[in-house]
Motif scaffolding. Structure first.
Motif, PDB file in Angstrom:
ATOM      1  N   ALA A 162      40.772  35.285  38.982  1.00  0.00           N
ATOM      2  CA  ALA A 162      40.944  35.594  37.563  1.00  0.00           C
ATOM      3  C   ALA A 162      42.197  36.429  37.328  1.00  0.00           C
ATOM      4  O   ALA A 162      42.532  37.328  38.108  1.00  0.00           O
ATOM      5  CB  ALA A 162      39.716  36.333  37.040  1.00  0.00           C
ATOM      6  N   GLY A 163      42.894  36.104  36.222  1.00  0.00           N
ATOM      7  CA  GLY A 163      44.098  36.837  35.861  1.00  0.00           C
ATOM      8  C   GLY A 163      43.947  37.508  34.515  1.00  0.00           C
ATOM      9  O   GLY A 163      42.834  37.744  34.037  1.00  0.00           O
ATOM     10  N   SER A 164      45.073  37.787  33.879  1.00  0.00           N
ATOM     11  CA  SER A 164      45.064  38.519  32.614  1.00  0.00           C
ATOM     12  C   SER A 164      44.657  37.656  31.431  1.00  0.00           C
ATOM     13  O   SER A 164      44.335  38.172  30.361  1.00  0.00           O
ATOM     14  CB  SER A 164      46.453  39.115  32.359  1.00  0.00           C
ATOM     15  OG  SER A 164      47.438  38.082  32.345  1.00  0.00           O
ATOM     16  N   ASN A 168      46.565  32.416  32.911  1.00  0.00           N
ATOM     17  CA  ASN A 168      47.376  33.226  33.816  1.00  0.00           C
ATOM     18  C   ASN A 168      46.500  33.687  34.978  1.00  0.00           C
ATOM     19  O   ASN A 168      45.815  34.701  34.896  1.00  0.00           O
ATOM     20  CB  ASN A 168      47.967  34.424  33.074  1.00  0.00           C
ATOM     21  CG  ASN A 168      48.883  35.247  33.961  1.00  0.00           C
ATOM     22  OD1 ASN A 168      49.393  34.755  34.965  1.00  0.00           O
ATOM     23  ND2 ASN A 168      49.074  36.511  33.603  1.00  0.00           N
ATOM     24  N   TYR A 169      46.517  32.929  36.048  1.00  0.00           N
ATOM     25  CA  TYR A 169      45.656  33.216  37.194  1.00  0.00           C
ATOM     26  C   TYR A 169      46.322  32.687  38.463  1.00  0.00           C
ATOM     27  O   TYR A 169      47.281  31.906  38.411  1.00  0.00           O
ATOM     28  CB  TYR A 169      44.281  32.566  37.012  1.00  0.00           C
ATOM     29  CG  TYR A 169      44.326  31.079  36.731  1.00  0.00           C
ATOM     30  CD1 TYR A 169      44.397  30.148  37.766  1.00  0.00           C
ATOM     31  CD2 TYR A 169      44.311  30.599  35.419  1.00  0.00           C
ATOM     32  CE1 TYR A 169      44.451  28.784  37.513  1.00  0.00           C
ATOM     33  CE2 TYR A 169      44.365  29.240  35.152  1.00  0.00           C
ATOM     34  CZ  TYR A 169      44.434  28.336  36.201  1.00  0.00           C
ATOM     35  OH  TYR A 169      44.495  26.985  35.942  1.00  0.00           O
ATOM     36  N   LEU A 170      45.820  33.127  39.589  1.00  0.00           N
ATOM     37  CA  LEU A 170      46.269  32.641  40.886  1.00  0.00           C
ATOM     38  C   LEU A 170      45.171  31.784  41.503  1.00  0.00           C
ATOM     39  O   LEU A 170      44.019  31.825  41.069  1.00  0.00           O
ATOM     40  CB  LEU A 170      46.604  33.810  41.815  1.00  0.00           C
ATOM     41  CG  LEU A 170      47.744  34.734  41.382  1.00  0.00           C
ATOM     42  CD1 LEU A 170      47.867  35.907  42.349  1.00  0.00           C
ATOM     43  CD2 LEU A 170      49.062  33.974  41.291  1.00  0.00           C
TER      44      LEU A 170
END
Length: 215
Positions: A162-164, A168-170
């Protein structure tokens, strides 16, 4: 006199038994798979795939049949990958350049990048990404179900981090390069870190080692 005949008979039977045993041993040895010391080679425990369907960057279907008839260097990743993926694709680009001097025996080599981020890696995105490294590289995507079906067969793992924001994640993923033979079997697994020289030399060694199987 009888004892002499009996002795000769015993010797004859013993010689016959020894001959049969030697013949069996030599035949068994001949049928054993040849030994190798090539790092990453799985053969003869090759992994056989069941059919699958993905889509390439030109929005054409890509199935198990597209692996057959080629030697395929395959890498799983995603276009937003900050380090491992671009580095590995640059290595594969270097491998392709190195193989120019072996063009006659390696002309049937293809390079395949399979996205584990189908949400963001659409066909146009994959096309641009492949063009950056080499326009002949094949970029594939699919639904989550399709990708998991293939990675499950191959033992490739990946997990979204999980990202912002939702976009927007990896994605953590396996960094190995997989080698498939012209029968569509996974024949080798090259673990990271990768170098052009390392992949090229092992690939050529495997081709030479297994050459008789494909004649």
């Amino acid at each position: 006199m009888k004892s002499n005949h009996l002795f000769v008979l015993i010797l004859s039977i013993s010689a016959l038994a020894l001959g049969l045993w030697l013949n069996y041993s030599l035949s068994a040895k001949k049928n054993d798979p040849p030994e190798h010391t090539i790092d990453g080679l799985l053969w003869p425990q090759s992994k056989i795939l069941t059919d699958f369907t993905l889509t390439d960057q030109h929005q054409q279907p890509f199935t198990l049949n597209q692996l057959k008839g080629h030697w395929s260097l395959v890498f799983f990743g995603y276009t937003h990958c900050p380090d491992v993926c671009p580095t590995t694709l640059m290595v594969l680009k270097g491998v392709k350049q190195q193989l120019v001097t072996h063009q006659q025996e390696t002309a049937n080599t293809q390079y395949v990048f399979i996205s584990v981020d189908g949400h963001r890696d659409t066909a146009p995105v994959l096309a641009n990404y492949m063009n950056y490294f080499d326009p002949t590289f094949i970029g594939l995507n699919g639904t989550e179900e399709q990708i998991k079906g293939l990675t499950g067969q191959l033992g490739v793992v990946y997990m979204q981090v999980a990202g912002s924001s939702p976009d927007n994640y990896l994605v953590d993923h396996s960094a190995s390069i997989l080698l498939f033979d012209p029968l569509g079997r996974m024949i080798a697994l090259f673990s990271a870190p990768h170098t052009v020289e390392g992949i090229t030399s092992r690939y050529l060694a495997i081709r030479q080692f297994l050459n008789k199987e494909y004649l």
